[in-house]
Design a protein around this motif. Structure first.
Motif, PDB file in Angstrom:
ATOM      1  N   VAL A  33       0.880  -1.169   0.000  1.00 42.26           N
ATOM      2  CA  VAL A  33       0.000   0.000   0.000  1.00 42.26           C
ATOM      3  C   VAL A  33       0.915   1.215   0.000  1.00 42.26           C
ATOM      4  N   ALA A  34       1.163   1.740  -1.187  1.00 41.52           N
ATOM      5  CA  ALA A  34       2.257   2.686  -1.422  1.00 41.52           C
ATOM      6  C   ALA A  34       1.714   4.087  -1.657  1.00 41.52           C
ATOM      7  N   GLU A  35       1.732   4.905  -0.630  1.00 42.48           N
ATOM      8  CA  GLU A  35       1.132   6.236  -0.706  1.00 42.48           C
ATOM      9  C   GLU A  35       1.894   7.186  -1.622  1.00 42.48           C
ATOM     10  N   PHE A  36       3.206   6.945  -1.818  1.00 34.24           N
ATOM     11  CA  PHE A  36       4.001   7.869  -2.616  1.00 34.24           C
ATOM     12  C   PHE A  36       4.532   7.238  -3.891  1.00 34.24           C
ATOM     13  N   TYR A  37       3.775   6.278  -4.420  1.00 39.05           N
ATOM     14  CA  TYR A  37       4.103   5.713  -5.722  1.00 39.05           C
ATOM     15  C   TYR A  37       3.315   6.471  -6.779  1.00 39.05           C
ATOM     16  N   ALA A  38       3.980   6.956  -7.810  1.00 33.31           N
ATOM     17  CA  ALA A  38       3.335   7.707  -8.876  1.00 33.31           C
ATOM     18  C   ALA A  38       4.101   7.475 -10.179  1.00 33.31           C
ATOM     19  N   PRO A  39       3.418   7.539 -11.323  1.00 31.93           N
ATOM     20  CA  PRO A  39       4.084   7.299 -12.615  1.00 31.93           C
ATOM     21  C   PRO A  39       5.301   8.189 -12.839  1.00 31.93           C
ATOM     22  N   LEU A  40       5.267   9.423 -12.357  1.00 34.32           N
ATOM     23  CA  LEU A  40       6.393  10.347 -12.516  1.00 34.32           C
ATOM     24  C   LEU A  40       7.113  10.560 -11.195  1.00 34.32           C
ATOM     25  N   GLY A  41       7.018   9.597 -10.314  1.00 33.59           N
ATOM     26  CA  GLY A  41       7.629   9.716  -8.996  1.00 33.59           C
ATOM     27  C   GLY A  41       9.129   9.538  -9.026  1.00 33.59           C
ATOM     28  N   GLY A  42       9.724   9.621  -7.858  1.00 31.66           N
ATOM     29  CA  GLY A  42      11.180   9.553  -7.728  1.00 31.66           C
ATOM     30  C   GLY A  42      11.652   8.256  -7.122  1.00 31.66           C
ATOM     31  N   GLY A  43      12.311   8.358  -5.949  1.00 35.67           N
ATOM     32  CA  GLY A  43      12.967   7.209  -5.349  1.00 35.67           C
ATOM     33  C   GLY A  43      12.022   6.085  -4.953  1.00 35.67           C
ATOM     34  N   VAL A  44      10.830   6.423  -4.454  1.00 38.69           N
ATOM     35  CA  VAL A  44       9.890   5.377  -4.050  1.00 38.69           C
ATOM     36  C   VAL A  44       9.453   4.557  -5.262  1.00 38.69           C
ATOM     37  N   PRO A  81      -2.475   5.569  -4.648  1.00 40.24           N
ATOM     38  CA  PRO A  81      -3.464   6.594  -4.980  1.00 40.24           C
ATOM     39  C   PRO A  81      -3.127   7.230  -6.328  1.00 40.24           C
ATOM     40  N   GLY A  82      -4.145   7.582  -7.097  1.00 38.16           N
ATOM     41  CA  GLY A  82      -3.907   8.167  -8.414  1.00 38.16           C
ATOM     42  C   GLY A  82      -5.089   8.999  -8.869  1.00 38.16           C
ATOM     43  N   PRO A  83      -5.015   9.564 -10.066  1.00 36.52           N
ATOM     44  CA  PRO A  83      -6.091  10.433 -10.565  1.00 36.52           C
ATOM     45  C   PRO A  83      -7.351   9.680 -10.954  1.00 36.52           C
ATOM     46  N   GLU A  84      -7.244   8.352 -11.141  1.00 29.21           N
ATOM     47  CA  GLU A  84      -8.398   7.554 -11.537  1.00 29.21           C
ATOM     48  C   GLU A  84      -8.185   6.106 -11.115  1.00 29.21           C
ATOM     49  N   ASP A  85      -9.283   5.355 -11.094  1.00 37.61           N
ATOM     50  CA  ASP A  85      -9.189   3.926 -10.811  1.00 37.61           C
ATOM     51  C   ASP A  85      -8.709   3.217 -12.074  1.00 37.61           C
ATOM     52  N   ALA A 107      -5.149  14.852  -5.387  1.00 34.82           N
ATOM     53  CA  ALA A 107      -3.731  15.171  -5.571  1.00 34.82           C
ATOM     54  C   ALA A 107      -3.226  16.011  -4.407  1.00 34.82           C
ATOM     55  N   ILE A 108      -1.925  15.946  -4.176  1.00 36.01           N
ATOM     56  CA  ILE A 108      -1.287  16.803  -3.176  1.00 36.01           C
ATOM     57  C   ILE A 108      -1.083  18.173  -3.819  1.00 36.01           C
ATOM     58  N   PRO A 109      -1.615  19.243  -3.243  1.00 38.17           N
ATOM     59  CA  PRO A 109      -1.572  20.553  -3.910  1.00 38.17           C
ATOM     60  C   PRO A 109      -0.176  21.039  -4.273  1.00 38.17           C
ATOM     61  N   ASP A 157       2.475  19.300  -4.983  1.00 40.18           N
ATOM     62  CA  ASP A 157       3.159  18.469  -5.978  1.00 40.18           C
ATOM     63  C   ASP A 157       2.128  17.513  -6.562  1.00 40.18           C
ATOM     64  N   THR A 158       1.493  17.929  -7.645  1.00 36.76           N
ATOM     65  CA  THR A 158       0.360  17.193  -8.188  1.00 36.76           C
ATOM     66  C   THR A 158       0.745  15.883  -8.874  1.00 36.76           C
ATOM     67  N   ARG A 159       2.032  15.558  -8.912  1.00 37.01           N
ATOM     68  CA  ARG A 159       2.426  14.235  -9.382  1.00 37.01           C
ATOM     69  C   ARG A 159       1.911  13.164  -8.429  1.00 37.01           C
ATOM     70  N   TYR A 160       1.771  13.544  -7.174  1.00 38.61           N
ATOM     71  CA  TYR A 160       1.418  12.595  -6.125  1.00 38.61           C
ATOM     72  C   TYR A 160      -0.014  12.811  -5.659  1.00 38.61           C
ATOM     73  N   HIS A 161      -0.645  11.706  -5.236  1.00 37.03           N
ATOM     74  CA  HIS A 161      -1.978  11.744  -4.662  1.00 37.03           C
ATOM     75  C   HIS A 161      -1.915  11.152  -3.254  1.00 37.03           C
ATOM     76  N   VAL A 162      -2.966  11.348  -2.505  1.00 39.91           N
ATOM     77  CA  VAL A 162      -2.987  10.865  -1.130  1.00 39.91           C
ATOM     78  C   VAL A 162      -4.265  10.067  -0.902  1.00 39.91           C
ATOM     79  N   PHE A 163      -4.139   8.906  -0.262  1.00 37.86           N
ATOM     80  CA  PHE A 163      -5.322   8.108   0.047  1.00 37.86           C
ATOM     81  C   PHE A 163      -6.306   8.938   0.866  1.00 37.86           C
ATOM     82  N   TRP A 164      -7.575   8.816   0.539  1.00 39.30           N
ATOM     83  CA  TRP A 164      -8.600   9.539   1.293  1.00 39.30           C
ATOM     84  C   TRP A 164      -9.612   8.555   1.860  1.00 39.30           C
ATOM     85  N   LYS A 165     -10.387   7.918   0.984  1.00 38.94           N
ATOM     86  CA  LYS A 165     -11.369   6.942   1.447  1.00 38.94           C
ATOM     87  C   LYS A 165     -10.681   5.612   1.741  1.00 38.94           C
ATOM     88  N   ALA A 166     -10.981   5.060   2.893  1.00 39.72           N
ATOM     89  CA  ALA A 166     -10.375   3.782   3.270  1.00 39.72           C
ATOM     90  C   ALA A 166     -11.066   2.611   2.580  1.00 39.72           C
TER      91      ALA A 166
END
Length: 408
Positions: free
Chosen positions: A6-17, A40-44, A61-63, A65-74
């Motif tokens: 469950v990777a909160e900071f994984y993104a297509p244009l992400g960095g080290g994670v 988390p991402g812009p769409e399912d 999205a995180i305001p 750095d919009t490359r990243y999103h944050v889990f909201w609904k569990a």
């Protein structure tokens, strides 16, 4: 074995994670371990990978750095966990993702090993940086008691807590009384190798500053984010402009404007932006004379290990995960956030024998650096509750503190 991250900071244009998790997917495929990533991402949507998958859950999205999103609904994440029925579920951030995993219940949850893999230190990365000009780091840690209490309560809901650096393991033990398993991240020592040093490339890079080969070339690698402290580093380098010192910096990010202004003010710093070609990155590192870093909040310190693997010495803040790669034989340390202290550390290193520093740094490849395969072997062995045949290199003179167990 099926691992769900469950990777909160994984993104297509992400960095080290992203780099790390992609490597885990590949290693799992090669070794019969299925890895699923919930991010988390812009769409399912579902992205199939060899031996695994990345499942994106629609989230804001995180305001900054919009490359990243944050889990909201569990609920969507919990539903996926129930469906996937993993043998191991990892949470790779201490925030919403960890909270969701910690509170996952039911039969599938009771059968899974829950692991909290600590990827972030928000107190050091944000609060200590924002207040470093007028508050001591210890004072900020005490003021952040609420976060440490939250982290301690969350960690109790996991079967294991994993850290990638000795420094970070000692930090969460001190601040939150959290016992952890030390599994250092790995460096591709074939890619990052001293033989990549290129005298002509070095000459060309120095020539862009109008400097001869007798000058000294520093390199820094990292995102343009406030916790990386690039303005502090550039101020230190700028103070040595008249002493034949120049610096190149690799990276980008939402603080580009501030970092660019700091580089221009220094006068002897050149920004190369993001370099996606890892071979080119390795050549630049190996062809530099030393790596300098500014972040006190690195939880892994992988960038310092990559520099060390290419055979160059290090100039580092005295706190943070990068210190795991440090040794007096090839490193100068300085007070984090203090540009004058960083300047003095550069000066000290420049006054040492370059040949001796290089010999010592090359020797460190065998004592201070793990490979990615070694890392994942230890991690998967921990999950199988078994021993791995490969031992973690132990930094000379740095024992493992009680409470920070080294996975063997």
């Amino acid at each position: 074995m099926h691992i769900v991250d469950v990777a909160e900071f994984y993104a297509p244009l992400g960095g080290g994670v992203k780099t790390y998790i992609d490597a885990k997917l590949a290693f799992g495929h090669q070794n019969g371990v299925k890895v699923s990533v919930i991010a988390p991402g812009p769409e399912d949507r579902v992205e199939r990978r060899e031996g695994g998958q990345v499942i994106y859950v629609k989230a804001p999205a995180i305001p900054v750095d919009t490359r990243y999103h944050v889990f909201w609904k569990a609920a969507p994440v919990l539903k996926l966990l129930d469906e996937l029925k993993p043998d191991v579920v990892e949470a790779s951030s201490p925030f919403r993702g960890a909270w969701i995993v910690a509170n996952w219940q039911g039969r599938a949850a009771s059968l899974a090993h829950k692991a909290l893999f600590m990827h972030a230190d928000p107190v050091a990365a944000h609060l200590q940086v924002w207040t470093q000009d007028y508050l001591k780091a210890d004072t900020v840690d005490k003021a952040a008691f609420w976060y440490w209490r939250y982290l301690a309560r969350t960690a109790q809901r996991f079967d294991s807590v994993i850290v990638g650096s000795r420094w970070f393991g000692q930090r969460i033990l001190k601040q939150a009384d959290i016992q952890s398993e030390l599994i250092p991240l790995g460096v591709d020592t074939t890619l990052f190798h001293p033989r990549k040093r290129d005298a002509e490339l070095r000459r060309q890079m120095l020539a862009e500053f109008g400097l001869p080969p007798s000058a000294r070339l520093l390199v820094g690698v990292g995102r343009h984010h406030h916790e990386k402290q690039w303005p502090v580093v550039f101020d230190a380098v700028g103070a040595l402009k008249d002493e034949g010192v120049a610096m190149i910096q690799i990276g980008n990010g939402f603080a580009n404007e501030r970092v660019t202004r700091a580089a221009e003010a220094a006068g002897n710093v050149k920004l190369l932006g993001h370099i996606g070609d890892r071979e080119q990155l390795a050549r630049i590192l190996a062809s530099s004379d030393a790596m300098i870093h500014g972040s006190r909040a690195e939880t892994f310190g992988l960038v310092a290990s990559e520099g060390l693997a290419t055979g160059i010495p290090l100039i580092l803040p005295a706190e943070g995960g990068c210190t795991d790669a440090a040794d007096p034989a090839w490193t100068e340390l300085y007070e984090p956030g203090n540009s004058m202290a960083a300047r003095d550390a550069i000066h000290r290193l420049m006054n040492r024998s370059p040949d001796q520093l290089r010999v010592a740094a090359i020797g460190a490849r065998h004592t201070h650096i793990c490979t990615p395969a070694q890392h994942f072997e230890r991690l998967f062995a921990l999950y199988r509750n078994n021993s791995t045949p490969v031992l973690t290199p132990q930094a000379s003179g740095q024992g493992v503190s009680a409470g920070v167990r080294q996975a063997a």
